[in-house]
Design an enzyme around this catalytic site. Structure first.
Site, PDB file in Angstrom:
ATOM      1  N   GLY A 126      -2.332   7.582   0.616  1.00  0.00           N
ATOM      2  CA  GLY A 126      -2.823   6.560   1.531  1.00  0.00           C
ATOM      3  C   GLY A 126      -2.441   6.907   2.964  1.00  0.00           C
ATOM      4  N   GLN A 129      -0.815   5.437  11.695  1.00  0.00           N
ATOM      5  CA  GLN A 129       0.018   6.626  11.487  1.00  0.00           C
ATOM      6  C   GLN A 129      -0.494   7.845  12.236  1.00  0.00           C
ATOM      7  OE1 GLN A 129      -0.135   5.841   7.014  1.00  0.00           O
ATOM      8  NE2 GLN A 129       1.801   6.923   7.210  1.00  0.00           N
ATOM      9  N   CYS A 141       6.239   7.553   2.079  1.00  0.00           N
ATOM     10  CA  CYS A 141       5.307   7.339   3.180  1.00  0.00           C
ATOM     11  C   CYS A 141       5.220   8.630   3.986  1.00  0.00           C
ATOM     12  CB  CYS A 141       5.833   6.210   4.067  1.00  0.00           C
ATOM     13  SG  CYS A 141       4.790   5.872   5.493  1.00  0.00           S
ATOM     14  N   LEU A 142       4.011   9.019   4.385  1.00  0.00           N
ATOM     15  CA  LEU A 142       3.859  10.244   5.173  1.00  0.00           C
ATOM     16  C   LEU A 142       4.565  10.130   6.526  1.00  0.00           C
ATOM     17  CD1 LEU A 142       0.126  11.111   4.393  1.00  0.00           C
ATOM     18  CD2 LEU A 142       2.198  12.128   3.412  1.00  0.00           C
ATOM     19  N   HIS A 164       1.043  -1.538   1.018  1.00  0.00           N
ATOM     20  CA  HIS A 164       1.798  -0.615   1.876  1.00  0.00           C
ATOM     21  C   HIS A 164       0.976  -0.220   3.114  1.00  0.00           C
ATOM     22  CE1 HIS A 164       4.453   3.133   2.355  1.00  0.00           C
ATOM     23  NE2 HIS A 164       3.435   3.381   3.168  1.00  0.00           N
ATOM     24  N   GLU A 165      -0.299   0.156   2.909  1.00  0.00           N
ATOM     25  CA  GLU A 165      -1.116   0.621   4.039  1.00  0.00           C
ATOM     26  C   GLU A 165      -1.441  -0.514   5.007  1.00  0.00           C
ATOM     27  OE1 GLU A 165      -1.194   3.668   4.492  1.00  0.00           O
ATOM     28  OE2 GLU A 165      -0.589   4.218   2.477  1.00  0.00           O
ATOM     29  N   HIS A 213       1.196  -1.122   7.491  1.00  0.00           N
ATOM     30  CA  HIS A 213       1.162  -0.208   8.642  1.00  0.00           C
ATOM     31  C   HIS A 213       0.346  -0.797   9.796  1.00  0.00           C
ATOM     32  CE1 HIS A 213       3.220   3.423   7.430  1.00  0.00           C
ATOM     33  NE2 HIS A 213       2.532   3.529   6.315  1.00  0.00           N
TER      34      HIS A 213
HETATM   35 NI    NI Z   1       2.995   4.743   4.677  1.00  0.00          NI
END
Ligand code: NI
Length: 171
Positions: free
Chosen positions: A46, A51, A92-93, A134-135, A138
Protein backbone atom coordinates in the site's frame (compact mmCIF):
# COMPACT_ATOMS: atom_id res chain seq x y z
CA UNK A 1 5.85 5.80 -15.55
CA UNK A 2 8.31 6.85 -12.90
CA UNK A 3 9.49 5.86 -9.47
CA UNK A 4 8.75 8.47 -6.80
CA UNK A 5 10.94 9.13 -3.73
CA UNK A 6 9.25 7.97 -0.50
CA UNK A 7 9.37 10.22 2.58
CA UNK A 8 10.53 8.53 5.77
CA UNK A 9 9.55 9.08 9.43
CA UNK A 10 10.06 11.51 11.16
CA UNK A 11 9.82 13.79 8.07
CA UNK A 12 7.27 16.51 9.02
CA UNK A 13 5.71 16.37 5.53
CA UNK A 14 4.22 13.00 6.53
CA UNK A 15 2.07 14.96 9.02
CA UNK A 16 0.28 17.07 6.39
CA UNK A 17 -3.47 16.58 5.90
CA UNK A 18 -4.24 15.62 2.29
CA UNK A 19 -6.85 17.55 0.29
CA UNK A 20 -9.71 15.93 -1.65
CA UNK A 21 -9.28 15.43 -5.39
CA UNK A 22 -11.71 17.73 -7.28
CA UNK A 23 -11.73 15.76 -10.51
CA UNK A 24 -10.08 12.53 -11.65
CA UNK A 25 -7.97 13.90 -14.49
CA UNK A 26 -5.21 12.36 -16.59
CA UNK A 27 -2.76 14.00 -14.19
CA UNK A 28 -4.33 12.12 -11.26
CA UNK A 29 -4.29 8.88 -13.26
CA UNK A 30 -0.58 9.46 -13.99
CA UNK A 31 -0.01 9.95 -10.25
CA UNK A 32 -1.77 6.65 -9.43
CA UNK A 33 0.28 4.82 -12.11
CA UNK A 34 3.52 6.21 -10.69
CA UNK A 35 2.43 5.37 -7.14
CA UNK A 36 1.65 1.77 -8.13
CA UNK A 37 5.03 1.42 -9.85
CA UNK A 38 6.74 2.86 -6.75
CA UNK A 39 4.77 0.55 -4.43
CA UNK A 40 5.53 -2.61 -6.45
CA UNK A 41 9.19 -1.64 -6.76
CA UNK A 42 9.65 -1.02 -3.00
CA UNK A 43 8.03 -3.62 -2.58
CA UNK A 44 4.96 -2.82 -0.52
CA UNK A 45 1.23 -3.57 -0.39
CA UNK A 46 0.00 0.00 0.00
CA UNK A 47 1.08 3.57 -0.63
CA UNK A 48 -0.60 6.90 0.12
CA UNK A 49 0.10 10.05 -1.92
CA UNK A 50 1.26 11.73 1.31
CA UNK A 51 4.24 9.35 1.35
CA UNK A 52 5.44 10.66 -2.02
CA UNK A 53 4.91 14.28 -0.90
CA UNK A 54 1.69 14.79 -2.87
CA UNK A 55 -0.97 15.98 -0.44
CA UNK A 56 -4.08 14.72 -2.21
CA UNK A 57 -6.47 12.01 -1.02
CA UNK A 58 -5.14 9.21 -3.23
CA UNK A 59 -4.13 5.71 -2.16
CA UNK A 60 -2.96 2.59 -4.01
CA UNK A 61 -3.11 -0.93 -2.58
CA UNK A 62 -2.43 -4.48 -3.73
CA UNK A 63 -2.71 -7.24 -1.12
CA UNK A 64 -2.84 -10.09 -3.65
CA UNK A 65 -0.19 -12.85 -3.52
CA UNK A 66 0.77 -12.31 -7.15
CA UNK A 67 0.76 -8.51 -7.02
CA UNK A 68 -1.64 -8.32 -9.94
CA UNK A 69 -4.75 -6.83 -8.31
CA UNK A 70 -4.06 -3.09 -8.05
CA UNK A 71 -6.66 -1.05 -6.17
CA UNK A 72 -6.78 2.71 -6.72
CA UNK A 73 -8.78 4.69 -4.15
CA UNK A 74 -9.45 8.39 -4.66
CA UNK A 75 -11.12 10.41 -1.88
CA UNK A 76 -11.55 7.20 0.13
CA UNK A 77 -13.52 6.83 3.36
CA UNK A 78 -14.14 3.83 5.59
CA UNK A 79 -16.29 2.86 8.54
CA UNK A 80 -16.40 -0.17 10.78
CA UNK A 81 -19.24 -2.65 10.23
CA UNK A 82 -19.01 -4.15 13.74
CA UNK A 83 -16.88 -4.07 16.90
CA UNK A 84 -14.50 -6.88 15.89
CA UNK A 85 -10.84 -5.87 16.26
CA UNK A 86 -7.61 -7.66 15.40
CA UNK A 87 -3.88 -7.20 15.88
CA UNK A 88 -1.53 -7.34 12.91
CA UNK A 89 2.20 -6.78 12.74
CA UNK A 90 2.29 -3.72 10.50
CA UNK A 91 5.11 -2.16 8.58
CA UNK A 92 5.26 0.92 6.39
CA UNK A 93 7.43 2.07 3.47
CA UNK A 94 7.89 5.35 5.39
CA UNK A 95 9.14 3.45 8.47
CA UNK A 96 11.49 0.97 6.79
CA UNK A 97 12.47 -2.24 8.56
CA UNK A 98 10.28 -1.75 11.65
CA UNK A 99 7.22 -3.86 12.37
CA UNK A 100 4.86 -3.88 15.33
CA UNK A 101 1.36 -4.90 16.37
CA UNK A 102 -1.45 -2.42 15.72
CA UNK A 103 -5.09 -3.09 16.58
CA UNK A 104 -7.55 -2.31 13.76
CA UNK A 105 -11.16 -3.01 12.87
CA UNK A 106 -11.63 -6.45 11.26
CA UNK A 107 -14.65 -5.65 9.09
CA UNK A 108 -15.13 -2.37 7.27
CA UNK A 109 -17.02 -0.82 4.42
CA UNK A 110 -15.12 1.59 2.18
CA UNK A 111 -16.19 4.13 -0.40
CA UNK A 112 -14.02 5.89 -2.98
CA UNK A 113 -13.66 6.87 -6.61
CA UNK A 114 -11.70 4.46 -8.78
CA UNK A 115 -9.08 5.30 -11.43
CA UNK A 116 -11.86 6.16 -13.90
CA UNK A 117 -13.64 8.42 -11.41
CA UNK A 118 -16.47 5.93 -10.79
CA UNK A 119 -17.89 5.66 -7.27
CA UNK A 120 -17.24 2.32 -5.57
CA UNK A 121 -18.49 0.91 -2.29
CA UNK A 122 -17.21 -2.45 -1.01
CA UNK A 123 -16.82 -4.44 2.17
CA UNK A 124 -13.34 -5.51 3.27
CA UNK A 125 -11.86 -7.80 5.90
CA UNK A 126 -8.50 -9.28 6.82
CA UNK A 127 -5.35 -7.77 5.34
CA UNK A 128 -7.25 -5.51 2.92
CA UNK A 129 -9.29 -3.97 5.75
CA UNK A 130 -6.09 -3.38 7.77
CA UNK A 131 -4.28 -1.92 4.77
CA UNK A 132 -7.12 0.50 3.96
CA UNK A 133 -7.18 1.78 7.56
CA UNK A 134 -3.37 2.16 7.55
CA UNK A 135 -3.26 4.02 4.20
CA UNK A 136 -6.16 6.33 5.03
CA UNK A 137 -4.38 7.25 8.28
CA UNK A 138 -1.51 8.54 6.08
CA UNK A 139 -3.91 10.98 4.37
CA UNK A 140 -4.64 12.41 7.82
CA UNK A 141 -0.96 12.71 8.74
CA UNK A 142 -0.99 9.65 10.96
CA UNK A 143 1.54 6.80 11.01
CA UNK A 144 1.34 3.31 12.52
CA UNK A 145 4.09 4.24 14.99
CA UNK A 146 1.60 6.69 16.55
CA UNK A 147 -0.26 3.64 17.95
CA UNK A 148 2.90 2.38 19.72
CA UNK A 149 4.25 3.48 23.10
CA UNK A 150 6.26 6.71 23.16
CA UNK A 151 9.30 4.64 24.15
CA UNK A 152 9.04 2.44 21.05
CA UNK A 153 8.29 5.40 18.77
CA UNK A 154 11.29 7.37 20.06
CA UNK A 155 13.54 4.36 19.57
CA UNK A 156 12.39 3.99 15.96
CA UNK A 157 12.76 7.74 15.35
CA UNK A 158 16.35 7.76 16.67
CA UNK A 159 17.34 4.75 14.55
CA UNK A 160 15.86 6.27 11.39
CA UNK A 161 17.43 9.68 12.10
CA UNK A 162 20.78 7.93 12.36
CA UNK A 163 20.13 6.08 9.08
CA UNK A 164 19.26 9.38 7.36
CA UNK A 165 22.42 11.05 8.72
CA UNK A 166 24.56 8.20 7.37
CA UNK A 167 22.82 8.40 4.00
CA UNK A 168 23.53 12.12 3.79
CA UNK A 169 27.19 11.61 4.70
CA UNK A 170 27.44 9.00 1.96
CA UNK A 171 26.39 11.49 -0.70
NI1 NI B 1 2.37 3.23 5.57
Amino acid sequence: MALLPILEFPDPRLRKIAKPVDQVTDEIRQLTDNMLETMYDAPGIGLAATQVDVHLRVVVIDVSDEGDEPLVLINPEWEAIDDDMEDYKEGCLSVPEFFDDVERHSHIIYRALDRDGNAIEEKAEGLLAICIQHELDHLNGKLFVDYLSRLKRDRIRKKLEKKHRLEQQGR
